[in-house]
Scaffold this motif. Sequence first.
Motif, PDB file in Angstrom:
ATOM      1  N   ARG A  22      18.159  29.977   1.345  1.00  0.00           N
ATOM      2  CA  ARG A  22      18.319  28.579   1.739  1.00  0.00           C
ATOM      3  C   ARG A  22      18.786  28.429   3.185  1.00  0.00           C
ATOM      4  N   VAL A  23      19.610  29.325   3.665  1.00  0.00           N
ATOM      5  CA  VAL A  23      20.047  29.248   5.059  1.00  0.00           C
ATOM      6  C   VAL A  23      18.860  29.462   5.990  1.00  0.00           C
ATOM      7  N   ALA A  24      18.042  30.478   5.693  1.00  0.00           N
ATOM      8  CA  ALA A  24      16.861  30.749   6.524  1.00  0.00           C
ATOM      9  C   ALA A  24      15.889  29.573   6.489  1.00  0.00           C
ATOM     10  N   PHE A  25      15.770  28.919   5.339  1.00  0.00           N
ATOM     11  CA  PHE A  25      14.895  27.753   5.246  1.00  0.00           C
ATOM     12  C   PHE A  25      15.386  26.645   6.168  1.00  0.00           C
ATOM     13  N   GLY A  26      16.700  26.405   6.180  1.00  0.00           N
ATOM     14  CA  GLY A  26      17.251  25.380   7.055  1.00  0.00           C
ATOM     15  C   GLY A  26      16.985  25.666   8.519  1.00  0.00           C
ATOM     16  N   GLN A  27      17.122  26.920   8.919  1.00  0.00           N
ATOM     17  CA  GLN A  27      16.855  27.284  10.304  1.00  0.00           C
ATOM     18  C   GLN A  27      15.380  27.095  10.652  1.00  0.00           C
ATOM     19  N   ARG A  28      14.527  27.401   9.700  1.00  0.00           N
ATOM     20  CA  ARG A  28      13.092  27.252   9.939  1.00  0.00           C
ATOM     21  C   ARG A  28      12.712  25.784  10.120  1.00  0.00           C
ATOM     22  N   LEU A  29      13.431  24.875   9.480  1.00  0.00           N
ATOM     23  CA  LEU A  29      13.142  23.453   9.632  1.00  0.00           C
ATOM     24  C   LEU A  29      13.240  22.999  11.082  1.00  0.00           C
ATOM     25  N   LEU A  30      14.079  23.654  11.869  1.00  0.00           N
ATOM     26  CA  LEU A  30      14.266  23.255  13.263  1.00  0.00           C
ATOM     27  C   LEU A  30      13.081  23.635  14.141  1.00  0.00           C
ATOM     28  N   THR A  31      12.402  24.715  13.799  1.00  0.00           N
ATOM     29  CA  THR A  31      11.379  25.256  14.698  1.00  0.00           C
ATOM     30  C   THR A  31       9.949  24.944  14.274  1.00  0.00           C
ATOM     31  N   GLU A  32       9.739  24.637  12.989  1.00  0.00           N
ATOM     32  CA  GLU A  32       8.383  24.383  12.509  1.00  0.00           C
ATOM     33  C   GLU A  32       7.998  22.916  12.703  1.00  0.00           C
ATOM     34  N   LYS A  33       6.716  22.640  12.637  1.00  0.00           N
ATOM     35  CA  LYS A  33       6.224  21.267  12.735  1.00  0.00           C
ATOM     36  C   LYS A  33       6.583  20.502  11.468  1.00  0.00           C
ATOM     37  N   LEU A  34       7.070  19.287  11.645  1.00  0.00           N
ATOM     38  CA  LEU A  34       7.314  18.366  10.541  1.00  0.00           C
ATOM     39  C   LEU A  34       6.598  17.053  10.847  1.00  0.00           C
ATOM     40  N   TYR A  35       6.324  16.281   9.815  1.00  0.00           N
ATOM     41  CA  TYR A  35       5.483  15.097   9.945  1.00  0.00           C
ATOM     42  C   TYR A  35       6.228  13.868   9.419  1.00  0.00           C
ATOM     43  N   VAL A  36       6.090  12.764  10.130  1.00  0.00           N
ATOM     44  CA  VAL A  36       6.613  11.478   9.691  1.00  0.00           C
ATOM     45  C   VAL A  36       5.473  10.471   9.706  1.00  0.00           C
ATOM     46  N   SER A  37       5.676   9.350   9.015  1.00  0.00           N
ATOM     47  CA  SER A  37       4.613   8.349   8.912  1.00  0.00           C
ATOM     48  C   SER A  37       5.089   7.014   9.453  1.00  0.00           C
ATOM     49  N   PRO A  38       4.623   6.618  10.653  1.00  0.00           N
ATOM     50  CA  PRO A  38       4.954   5.280  11.176  1.00  0.00           C
ATOM     51  C   PRO A  38       4.416   4.188  10.262  1.00  0.00           C
ATOM     52  N   MET A  39       5.137   3.089  10.188  1.00  0.00           N
ATOM     53  CA  MET A  39       4.724   1.983   9.334  1.00  0.00           C
ATOM     54  C   MET A  39       3.641   1.125   9.978  1.00  0.00           C
ATOM     55  N   GLY A  40       3.333   1.395  11.227  1.00  0.00           N
ATOM     56  CA  GLY A  40       2.279   0.672  11.923  1.00  0.00           C
ATOM     57  C   GLY A  40       2.083   1.270  13.298  1.00  0.00           C
ATOM     58  N   PRO A  41       1.050   0.875  14.012  1.00  0.00           N
ATOM     59  CA  PRO A  41       0.817   1.410  15.356  1.00  0.00           C
ATOM     60  C   PRO A  41       1.846   0.881  16.345  1.00  0.00           C
ATOM     61  N   PRO A  42       2.044   1.579  17.455  1.00  0.00           N
ATOM     62  CA  PRO A  42       2.993   1.100  18.468  1.00  0.00           C
ATOM     63  C   PRO A  42       2.508  -0.181  19.121  1.00  0.00           C
ATOM     64  N   ASP A  43       3.463  -0.970  19.619  1.00  0.00           N
ATOM     65  CA  ASP A  43       3.101  -2.196  20.319  1.00  0.00           C
ATOM     66  C   ASP A  43       2.719  -1.892  21.763  1.00  0.00           C
ATOM     67  N   ALA A  44       2.519  -2.919  22.568  1.00  0.00           N
ATOM     68  CA  ALA A  44       2.065  -2.731  23.948  1.00  0.00           C
ATOM     69  C   ALA A  44       3.063  -1.927  24.777  1.00  0.00           C
ATOM     70  N   GLN A  45       4.334  -1.950  24.402  1.00  0.00           N
ATOM     71  CA  GLN A  45       5.353  -1.188  25.131  1.00  0.00           C
ATOM     72  C   GLN A  45       5.555   0.217  24.547  1.00  0.00           C
ATOM     73  N   GLY A  46       4.763   0.556  23.519  1.00  0.00           N
ATOM     74  CA  GLY A  46       4.875   1.874  22.916  1.00  0.00           C
ATOM     75  C   GLY A  46       5.926   1.991  21.834  1.00  0.00           C
ATOM     76  N   HIS A  47       6.500   0.870  21.405  1.00  0.00           N
ATOM     77  CA  HIS A  47       7.530   0.902  20.379  1.00  0.00           C
ATOM     78  C   HIS A  47       6.889   0.825  18.994  1.00  0.00           C
ATOM     79  N   MET A  48       7.340   1.700  18.085  1.00  0.00           N
ATOM     80  CA  MET A  48       6.833   1.691  16.719  1.00  0.00           C
ATOM     81  C   MET A  48       7.655   0.735  15.867  1.00  0.00           C
ATOM     82  N   PRO A  49       7.033   0.127  14.855  1.00  0.00           N
ATOM     83  CA  PRO A  49       7.784  -0.798  13.997  1.00  0.00           C
ATOM     84  C   PRO A  49       8.784  -0.099  13.095  1.00  0.00           C
ATOM     85  N   GLY A  50       8.649   1.191  12.906  1.00  0.00           N
ATOM     86  CA  GLY A  50       9.559   1.931  12.040  1.00  0.00           C
ATOM     87  C   GLY A  50       8.848   3.085  11.371  1.00  0.00           C
TER      88      GLY A  50
END
Length: 238
Positions: A22-50
């Motif tokens: 479990r410790v090694a897994f936690g360390q790996r979380l810092l270096t590997e790619k992770l994915y999030v899902s924006p609730m919508g596209p960014p606005d004209a200023q590049g800000h995401m809605p969340g």
Amino acid sequence: MFEPLNLIERRLAEAVADPSRRVAFGQRLLTEKLYVSPMGPPDAQGHMPGLRAAPQPDGTMAVAFFTAPERVVAAYGPAALIMVKDGRTLFDWLAPGPFQINPGGDYTVVLSPAEVTALLAGGRPEIAPRPSRLELGLPFDKPVALIERLQRGLEPLLQVTAAYLMLAQREGRAAPTWLLGVESHGSWGEVQAAIATAVQDYDFSDQSLDVMPIETADSPLRTGLAILAERAPRAALH
């Protein structure tokens, strides 16, 4: 059955099976790619809605992280927006949390603000994944077209000895999905390929199809709608 798609998912499966990892897994979380899902596209200023978040038992919301883009699609559908960064960048950006990795997936991880703070400070906390809770049920109306497709796809596979379909409500998912349990005495890859071909272009609407192997005689997966009744394994003719 959880099938790792990349290195971080292999480390995730190892951490579930072996607490010493479990410790090694936690360390790996810092270096590997992770994915999030924006609730919508960014606005004209590049800000995401969340960003999409997962409700927690105490009523709070945890930012939803995923270990592969396929996990985002499984949770929110093919139209979901996806953003990818290394874990350290995302944790630092969104700290202190909480965060939930793969909500609604086979294995999930909830990281508390204290754990995230420790990781970013160079600590080595034990990050403990766990299997998601799963409730099984039967539909009021049989999905006749889906059953027929699955029967046509699985019947020719001589190594498949049983298959059952039911509804599954996974922890963290708003709606149930279809769950197909398959007992096979041969290549699992062939089973997956046959199912993928059988349901190609099928309209699942808001429900996806998950597939799991039936591994024991008393498996609850045997209580679903029969796609293939129990039959003895048959050898291929040469």
